[in-house]
Design a protein around this motif. Structure first.
Motif, short mmCIF file in Angstrom:
data_model
loop_
_atom_site.label_atom_id
_atom_site.label_comp_id
_atom_site.label_asym_id
_atom_site.label_seq_id
_atom_site.Cartn_x
_atom_site.Cartn_y
_atom_site.Cartn_z
N PRO A 59 0.80 -1.23 0.00
CA PRO A 59 0.00 0.00 0.00
C PRO A 59 0.83 1.28 0.00
N THR A 60 1.96 1.29 0.69
CA THR A 60 2.78 2.50 0.70
C THR A 60 3.36 2.79 -0.68
N THR A 61 3.77 1.73 -1.38
CA THR A 61 4.29 1.90 -2.74
C THR A 61 3.19 2.37 -3.67
N ARG A 62 2.00 1.79 -3.52
CA ARG A 62 0.87 2.23 -4.34
C ARG A 62 0.55 3.70 -4.08
N GLN A 63 0.62 4.12 -2.83
CA GLN A 63 0.35 5.52 -2.47
C GLN A 63 1.41 6.43 -3.09
N SER A 66 0.73 6.66 -6.78
CA SER A 66 -0.45 7.50 -7.00
C SER A 66 -0.11 8.98 -6.82
N ASN A 67 0.66 9.30 -5.79
CA ASN A 67 1.05 10.70 -5.56
C ASN A 67 1.90 11.23 -6.70
N ARG A 68 2.85 10.44 -7.15
CA ARG A 68 3.71 10.89 -8.26
C ARG A 68 2.91 11.07 -9.55
N LEU A 69 2.01 10.15 -9.82
CA LEU A 69 1.17 10.29 -11.02
C LEU A 69 0.28 11.52 -10.91
N GLY A 70 -0.24 11.79 -9.71
CA GLY A 70 -1.07 12.97 -9.50
C GLY A 70 -0.29 14.25 -9.70
N LYS A 71 0.94 14.28 -9.16
CA LYS A 71 1.79 15.46 -9.34
C LYS A 71 2.16 15.66 -10.80
N THR A 72 2.46 14.57 -11.49
CA THR A 72 2.81 14.66 -12.91
C THR A 72 1.63 15.15 -13.72
N ALA A 73 0.45 14.63 -13.43
CA ALA A 73 -0.75 15.07 -14.15
C ALA A 73 -1.03 16.54 -13.88
N GLY A 74 -0.85 16.99 -12.63
CA GLY A 74 -1.05 18.40 -12.31
C GLY A 74 -0.04 19.28 -13.01
#
Length: 150
Positions: A59-63, A66-74
């Motif tokens: 779960p920590t790796t998934r989080q 997810s955070n990196r993908l969110g930052k990249t998308a932003g």
């Protein structure tokens, strides 16, 4: 720290365990997993396989992913907005300033071309006209009414 110990198996067999057999030993306990998972769904879709892989990743790796993908998308969204605004500014500036300027330059080029043509016509007429004081004065056969002032 974790200690790993080898536990010796006793010769007693528990008949209630589904994994024990009469010939179980240390080598035969991990013979094959094919007998355990014999019911594999042949109709499993690609999406279902990807969803099943989510359980493998902690779960920590998934989080973190997810955070990196969110930052990249932003970041990409913000960059897209800035680039879009710059393209809008350049396009409207070109239309409001560049287009009228191009039309004025084209008109100026037409006027210069017309002046060159008129100059060439005048030079051609001067070449055809006899020089002043020549032996043959120009004959004016039409001696009609001349308007006053001429």
């Amino acid at each position: 720290m974790v200690k790993v110990e080898i536990v010796e198996e006793k010769e007693q067999h528990d008949s209630r365990s589904p994994y024990s057999s009469a010939s179980s030993s240390r080598t035969s306990s991990s013979v094959s997993l094919s007998s355990v998972g014999s019911e594999i769904d042949g109709e499993e879709s690609f999406y279902e396989r990807i969803v099943a892989l989510a359980d493998i990743i902690p779960p920590t790796t998934r989080q973190n992913i997810s955070n990196r993908l969110g930052k990249t998308a932003g970041f990409l969204k913000g960059t897209g907005k800035v680039v879009g605004n710059l393209v809008w500014i350049v396009t409207t500036s070109a239309l409001l300033v560049g287009l009228p300027l191009a039309l004025v330059l084209e008109d100026e080029a037409k006027i210069v071309q017309q002046e060159k043509e008129m100059l060439a016509q005048q030079q051609g007429a001067q070449m055809l006209a006899p020089p002043p004081g020549s032996l043959y004065p120009p004959s004016n056969q039409q001696k009609g009414v001349t308007p006053p002032g001429f």
